[in-house]
Design a protein around this motif. Structure first.
Motif, PDB file in Angstrom:
ATOM      1  N   ARG A 169      -6.362   5.060   5.410  1.00  9.10           N
ATOM      2  CA  ARG A 169      -7.009   3.884   6.001  1.00  9.10           C
ATOM      3  C   ARG A 169      -7.136   4.007   7.515  1.00  9.10           C
ATOM      4  O   ARG A 169      -8.150   3.632   8.102  1.00  9.10           O
ATOM      5  CB  ARG A 169      -6.184   2.647   5.651  1.00  9.10           C
ATOM      6  CG  ARG A 169      -6.744   1.383   6.187  1.00  9.10           C
ATOM      7  CD  ARG A 169      -5.885   0.243   5.726  1.00  9.10           C
ATOM      8  NE  ARG A 169      -6.277  -0.990   6.370  1.00  9.10           N
ATOM      9  CZ  ARG A 169      -5.550  -2.072   6.406  1.00  9.10           C
ATOM     10  NH1 ARG A 169      -4.374  -2.073   5.804  1.00  9.10           N
ATOM     11  NH2 ARG A 169      -5.966  -3.149   6.996  1.00  9.10           N
ATOM     12  N   ALA A 224      -2.315   5.911   1.039  1.00  6.76           N
ATOM     13  CA  ALA A 224      -3.427   4.997   1.251  1.00  6.76           C
ATOM     14  C   ALA A 224      -3.421   4.474   2.686  1.00  6.76           C
ATOM     15  O   ALA A 224      -4.471   4.316   3.315  1.00  6.76           O
ATOM     16  CB  ALA A 224      -3.341   3.836   0.269  1.00  6.76           C
ATOM     17  N   ARG A 225      -2.231   4.243   3.235  1.00  6.21           N
ATOM     18  CA  ARG A 225      -2.132   3.771   4.611  1.00  6.21           C
ATOM     19  C   ARG A 225      -2.625   4.826   5.590  1.00  6.21           C
ATOM     20  O   ARG A 225      -3.342   4.533   6.556  1.00  6.21           O
ATOM     21  CB  ARG A 225      -0.686   3.396   4.900  1.00  6.21           C
ATOM     22  CG  ARG A 225      -0.537   2.413   6.016  1.00  6.21           C
ATOM     23  CD  ARG A 225       0.887   1.895   6.156  1.00  6.21           C
ATOM     24  NE  ARG A 225       1.336   1.201   4.960  1.00  6.21           N
ATOM     25  CZ  ARG A 225       2.372   1.581   4.211  1.00  6.21           C
ATOM     26  NH1 ARG A 225       3.062   2.640   4.528  1.00  6.21           N
ATOM     27  NH2 ARG A 225       2.731   0.898   3.156  1.00  6.21           N
ATOM     28  N   GLN A 228       0.859  -1.181   0.000  1.00  6.54           N
ATOM     29  CA  GLN A 228       0.000   0.000   0.000  1.00  6.54           C
ATOM     30  C   GLN A 228       0.888   1.221   0.000  1.00  6.54           C
ATOM     31  O   GLN A 228       1.944   1.224   0.638  1.00  6.54           O
ATOM     32  CB  GLN A 228      -0.854   0.021   1.283  1.00  6.54           C
ATOM     33  CG  GLN A 228      -2.301  -0.192   1.045  1.00  6.54           C
ATOM     34  CD  GLN A 228      -3.071  -0.077   2.361  1.00  6.54           C
ATOM     35  OE1 GLN A 228      -2.502  -0.032   3.430  1.00  6.54           O
ATOM     36  NE2 GLN A 228      -4.366  -0.040   2.249  1.00  6.54           N
TER      37      GLN A 228
END
Length: 153
Positions: A144, A140-141, A136
């Motif tokens: 999230r 994106a991490r 990832q």
């Protein structure tokens, strides 16, 4: 140089008009003009050739001086490098002469391929231990795990 003034040119023109005649004088003037032009171009070419040969000699001398300087620099670098290598070998091969100097062994690569090691891990083990199975991006991490604005903790 021949000093030709306006009065001398007028005298030469009058004598030419009488001797040659008015019918042949324009053709003679064109011929003399073209011959003078050719002579001037020839003299200019000779001057340019002489200047080029003089510059070429100067460039040769400059090239030789630069090559000599480069050889001197190369020779000095080789002698200083050999002196450095000699002193370095003296220091590294005799650790007892310099107190506090430790000689470490040379680095050897472990000859392992970490990609193969990672790929050899079974999927069930990755799932049980929580290892990532998909990559990832950093953005994106962060997205999230960022708390959402509508929820209260």
């Amino acid at each position: 140089m021949i000093d030709l003034g306006i009065s001398k040119l007028a005298l030469i023109g009058a004598v030419a008009l009488i001797v040659i005649g008015p019918e042949k004088l324009p053709r003679l003037a064109r011929t003399v003009g073209t011959l003078l032009g050719k002579a001037q171009r020839y003299v200019a070419d000779v001057k340019a050739e002489v200047n080029r040969s003089m510059e070429l000699d100067e460039f040769r001398k400059m090239k030789e001086s630069v090559e000599d300087a480069a050889r001197d620099v190369e020779h000095s670098i080789k002698t200083s490098a050999s002196d450095f290598e000699k002193s370095w070998s003296d220091v590294t091969h005799s650790p007892d002469t310099s107190p506090g100097f430790e000689v470490f062994p040379e680095y050897r690569h472990p000859k392992k391929n970490w990609r193969l090691k990672q790929g050899a891990t079974p999927q069930w083990f990755k799932a049980r231990t929580g290892m990532r199975t998909r990559t990832q991006s950093g953005a994106a991490r962060v997205a999230r795990f960022r708390p959402r604005p509508g929820r209260k903790p």
